[in-house]
Design a protein around this motif. Structure first.
Motif, PDB file in Angstrom:
ATOM      1  N   ALA A 186      -7.725   9.216  15.077  1.00 21.46           N
ATOM      2  CA  ALA A 186      -6.768   9.646  14.356  1.00 21.46           C
ATOM      3  C   ALA A 186      -5.303   9.032  14.742  1.00 21.46           C
ATOM      4  O   ALA A 186      -4.470   8.266  13.994  1.00 21.46           O
ATOM      5  N   LYS A 187      -5.170   9.101  16.273  1.00 25.26           N
ATOM      6  CA  LYS A 187      -3.982   8.288  16.727  1.00 25.26           C
ATOM      7  C   LYS A 187      -3.884   7.104  16.462  1.00 25.26           C
ATOM      8  O   LYS A 187      -2.920   6.403  16.088  1.00 25.26           O
ATOM      9  N   LYS A 188      -5.169   6.271  16.578  1.00 22.12           N
ATOM     10  CA  LYS A 188      -5.246   4.906  16.626  1.00 22.12           C
ATOM     11  C   LYS A 188      -4.838   4.432  15.393  1.00 22.12           C
ATOM     12  O   LYS A 188      -4.353   3.266  14.914  1.00 22.12           O
ATOM     13  N   LYS A 189      -5.052   5.260  14.090  1.00 20.89           N
ATOM     14  CA  LYS A 189      -4.780   5.138  13.010  1.00 20.89           C
ATOM     15  C   LYS A 189      -3.408   5.444  12.352  1.00 20.89           C
ATOM     16  O   LYS A 189      -3.232   5.449  11.111  1.00 20.89           O
ATOM     17  N   SER A 190      -2.567   5.864  13.379  1.00 22.71           N
ATOM     18  CA  SER A 190      -1.329   6.134  13.092  1.00 22.71           C
ATOM     19  C   SER A 190      -1.261   7.529  12.292  1.00 22.71           C
ATOM     20  O   SER A 190      -0.250   7.496  11.553  1.00 22.71           O
ATOM     21  N   LEU A 191      -2.050   8.421  12.367  1.00 21.29           N
ATOM     22  CA  LEU A 191      -1.932   9.732  11.544  1.00 21.29           C
ATOM     23  C   LEU A 191      -1.038  10.338  12.518  1.00 21.29           C
ATOM     24  O   LEU A 191      -0.797  10.325  13.689  1.00 21.29           O
ATOM     25  N   THR A 192      -0.477  11.656  11.664  1.00 18.00           N
ATOM     26  CA  THR A 192       0.578  12.392  12.417  1.00 18.00           C
ATOM     27  C   THR A 192      -0.112  13.847  12.755  1.00 18.00           C
ATOM     28  O   THR A 192       0.356  14.766  13.193  1.00 18.00           O
ATOM     29  N   GLY A 193      -1.494  14.124  11.865  1.00 13.23           N
ATOM     30  CA  GLY A 193      -1.784  15.032  12.220  1.00 13.23           C
ATOM     31  C   GLY A 193      -3.570  15.279  11.853  1.00 13.23           C
ATOM     32  O   GLY A 193      -3.825  13.991  11.002  1.00 13.23           O
ATOM     33  N   LEU A 194      -4.303  16.284  12.199  1.00  7.81           N
ATOM     34  CA  LEU A 194      -5.506  16.403  11.874  1.00  7.81           C
ATOM     35  C   LEU A 194      -5.923  17.769  11.665  1.00  7.81           C
ATOM     36  O   LEU A 194      -5.761  18.490  12.655  1.00  7.81           O
ATOM     37  N   ALA A 195      -6.921  18.010  10.389  1.00  7.96           N
ATOM     38  CA  ALA A 195      -7.294  19.212  10.172  1.00  7.96           C
ATOM     39  C   ALA A 195      -8.636  19.425  10.884  1.00  7.96           C
ATOM     40  O   ALA A 195      -9.550  18.221  10.413  1.00  7.96           O
ATOM     41  N   VAL A 196      -9.182  20.249  11.487  1.00 11.04           N
ATOM     42  CA  VAL A 196     -10.304  20.246  11.981  1.00 11.04           C
ATOM     43  C   VAL A 196     -11.108  21.436  11.069  1.00 11.04           C
ATOM     44  O   VAL A 196     -10.743  22.546  11.134  1.00 11.04           O
ATOM     45  N   THR A 197     -11.860  20.995  10.249  1.00  8.57           N
ATOM     46  CA  THR A 197     -12.587  21.863   9.374  1.00  8.57           C
ATOM     47  C   THR A 197     -14.275  21.832   9.312  1.00  8.57           C
ATOM     48  O   THR A 197     -14.816  21.527   8.483  1.00  8.57           O
ATOM     49  N   ASP A 198     -14.801  22.542  10.420  1.00 11.88           N
ATOM     50  CA  ASP A 198     -16.219  22.659  10.382  1.00 11.88           C
ATOM     51  C   ASP A 198     -16.854  23.405   9.472  1.00 11.88           C
ATOM     52  O   ASP A 198     -16.010  24.236   8.817  1.00 11.88           O
ATOM     53  N   HIS A 199     -18.093  23.160   9.187  1.00  9.57           N
ATOM     54  CA  HIS A 199     -18.676  23.845   8.028  1.00  9.57           C
ATOM     55  C   HIS A 199     -18.923  25.474   8.505  1.00  9.57           C
ATOM     56  O   HIS A 199     -19.175  25.836   9.782  1.00  9.57           O
TER      57      HIS A 199
END
Ligand SMILES: [Zn+2]
Ligand SMILES: [Zn+2]
Length: 240
Positions: free
Chosen positions: A29-42
């Protein structure tokens, strides 16, 4: 040019059939310059041995920092619709410990039925105050009355997911997602663009969704994950 800076639907090894850790997802996510990440497991309704128990979801806010390596981590879940009444597979006591809840229909959990039954699912989900996002809405196995239900999502302020990984493999997903997105544009319904990544390299892969939305001249201001502020604004459970 439309863009999205936070991936709102991603899986880790806690989903068993996914293959990366949260830290590996964060690195991509950092490499792709995102600013946030939601972790949404099943959520556990997928079946015993298919994912982690509810204690995994209840402890996330406590265990995972708000920001890791400069990236805002949003603690969420992909809850399973369990029946045609739209019941979900986690108790309120777990939902209240999370930042974001996606509600999804999966073939192995809730049997595809008639449009009438699918409408009933989404009518009840629309009224569920714990649900933020309608997961992979374009799945052709769960066709619903698009216009009627999209208007209901507007009324109850739900966010409709345009799920990039659906396009190649979910039945009629390309056509359905386009149709749904056109209605979201018409009725000013919020959408989110997600990868539904089950492996780290797929994090932030929004290409198919963005291309389709560009094609129909979708308004950027309806994309809640266009930046971190707009996403946090759209998630009432989050503590800012
Ligand atoms: Zn999965
Ligand atoms: Zn799913």
């Amino acid at each position: 040019m439309l863009e999205a800076k936070i991936d709102t639907h991603t899986h880790t090894i806690a989903s068993i059939h996914a293959y990366s850790t949260l830290m590996e997802n964060i690195q991509i996510a950092k490499k792709k310059s995102l600013t946030g990440l939601a972790v949404t497991d099943h959520a556990p309704g997928l079946g015993i041995g298919e994912t982690f128990p509810k204690s995994y979801f209840g402890n996330m806010r406590k265990a995972i920092p708000e920001v890791v390596d400069g990236l805002r981590i949003i603690k969420g879940v992909e809850a399973n619709v369990m029946d045609h009444d739209g019941n979900l597979d986690l108790p309120t006591s777990t939902f209240e410990k999370l930042d974001l809840v996606i509600a999804s229909c999966h073939e192995k959990v809730v049997k595809p039925a008639t449009i009438k039954e699918h409408d009933k699912i989404w009518e009840n989900i629309a009224k569920n105050p714990w649900v933020d996002i309608i997961g992979h809405s374009g799945n052709g196995n769960y066709d619903f009355s698009h216009e009627k239900i999209i208007k209901l999502f507007k009324e109850y302020d739900k966010i409709v997911e345009i799920n990039s990984s659906s396009f190649p493999y979910r039945k009629n997903a390309r056509k359905n997602c386009r149709d749904i997105a056109l209605l979201c544009k018409k009725y000013r319904v919020k959408v989110t663009i997600s990868s539904d990544a089950h492996f780290a390299t797929d994090i932030g892969n929004f290409t198919e969704s963005l291309n389709m939305l560009e094609d129909i001249q979708f308004p950027q201001e309806l994309i809640v994950n266009r930046n971190l502020d707009t996403l946090l604004e759209a998630l009432p459970k989050i503590k800012k």
